[in-house]
Design a protein around this motif. Structure first.
Motif, PDB file in Angstrom:
ATOM      1  N   ASP A  67       0.838  -1.193   0.000  1.00 24.72           N
ATOM      2  CA  ASP A  67       0.000   0.000   0.000  1.00 24.72           C
ATOM      3  C   ASP A  67       0.878   1.250   0.000  1.00 24.72           C
ATOM      4  O   ASP A  67       1.883   1.321   0.716  1.00 24.72           O
ATOM      5  CB  ASP A  67      -0.912   0.018   1.227  1.00 24.72           C
ATOM      6  CG  ASP A  67      -2.005  -1.041   1.159  1.00 24.72           C
ATOM      7  OD1 ASP A  67      -2.261  -1.548   0.048  1.00 24.72           O
ATOM      8  OD2 ASP A  67      -2.581  -1.361   2.204  1.00 24.72           O
ATOM      9  N   SER A  80      -2.570   3.252  -3.775  1.00 23.67           N
ATOM     10  CA  SER A  80      -2.596   1.952  -4.439  1.00 23.67           C
ATOM     11  C   SER A  80      -4.029   1.476  -4.655  1.00 23.67           C
ATOM     12  O   SER A  80      -4.322   0.797  -5.644  1.00 23.67           O
ATOM     13  CB  SER A  80      -1.805   0.930  -3.614  1.00 23.67           C
ATOM     14  OG  SER A  80      -2.199   0.949  -2.259  1.00 23.67           O
ATOM     15  N   SER A 157       7.207   0.768  -2.265  1.00 23.70           N
ATOM     16  CA  SER A 157       6.054  -0.135  -2.369  1.00 23.70           C
ATOM     17  C   SER A 157       6.313  -1.307  -3.303  1.00 23.70           C
ATOM     18  O   SER A 157       5.612  -2.315  -3.247  1.00 23.70           O
ATOM     19  CB  SER A 157       4.816   0.633  -2.844  1.00 23.70           C
ATOM     20  OG  SER A 157       4.871   0.933  -4.228  1.00 23.70           O
TER      21      SER A 157
END
Length: 204
Positions: A67, A80, A157
């Motif tokens: 995320d 995301s 990420s």
């Protein structure tokens, strides 16, 4: 960072038309670009070169990005979760990266072709100030947005998929938010087109 957790025996390097050839369809603006010429000459300055590998991950071997909440250069926040249910192309770049300039016309062409089909494109700029990034985008006619990722939130990420400093790198995400393919280094337009079409053809 290693990608061994993605089972190398399940990966395959794509043998696509144009692989192994250095000829690229470039627009006039990049033909005269000194940094683009530098990249074509193989003089890797100011960036860490990718190894040129193209990896496609089998559905049962794919990993989702962690995320994240990133900020685009226009100030919009994108998370995301905003990308869920869509095929997404994410290109890591910065303006002084020579191969980024070479591949820019191909990214522009793929965006023009696939945006009407619902594919979303995002750049992830790792170094530049807003004015520098916008000058690059204007020069190459790039109309999709880029994250201002100097804080490395978007890069973090996808740790394990994008080596720090390996620019350019391009990721294709499937509709479940998982990375279906990766190009480390300068992309080839036919390869990217095939990878995007493959992700589009999959059931959600």
């Amino acid at each position: 960072m290693s990608t061994e957790c993605f089972s190398p025996d399940r990966r395959r390097v794509l043998g696509l038309a144009g692989a192994g050839l250095l000829g690229l369809a470039l627009s006039a603006c990049s033909q005269d670009d000194p940094l683009a010429k530098q990249a074509r000459a193989g003089d890797n300055k100011n960036y860490v070169a990718g190894d040129g590998s193209v990896t496609e991950f089998a559905p049962d071997q794919r990993k989702a990005a962690k995320d994240f909440q990133g900020v685009l250069f226009d100030g919009k926040r994108v998370t995301s979760k905003d990308l869920e249910g869509k095929v997404v192309v994410m290109n890591f770049w910065f303006a002084a990266c020579a191969p980024c300039r070479v591949e820019a016309p191909d990214l522009k062409a793929m965006h023009t072709e696939f945006a009407p089909k619902g594919v979303e494109f995002y750049g992830v700029n790792l170094r530049d100030e807003k004015a520098t990034a916008e000058a690059f985008e204007k020069n190459f006619g790039i109309t999709y947005p880029s994250f201002n990722d100097k804080d490395g939130q978007v890069l973090l990420s996808v740790s394990g998929l994008v080596p720090p400093g390996a620019v350019p790198t391009t990721l294709i995400f499937d509709r479940k938010g998982r990375v279906s393919a990766r190009i480390l280094g300068q992309l080839e337009k036919g390869t990217l087109k095939t990878l995007i079409a493959s992700a589009l053809a999959e059931r959600a």
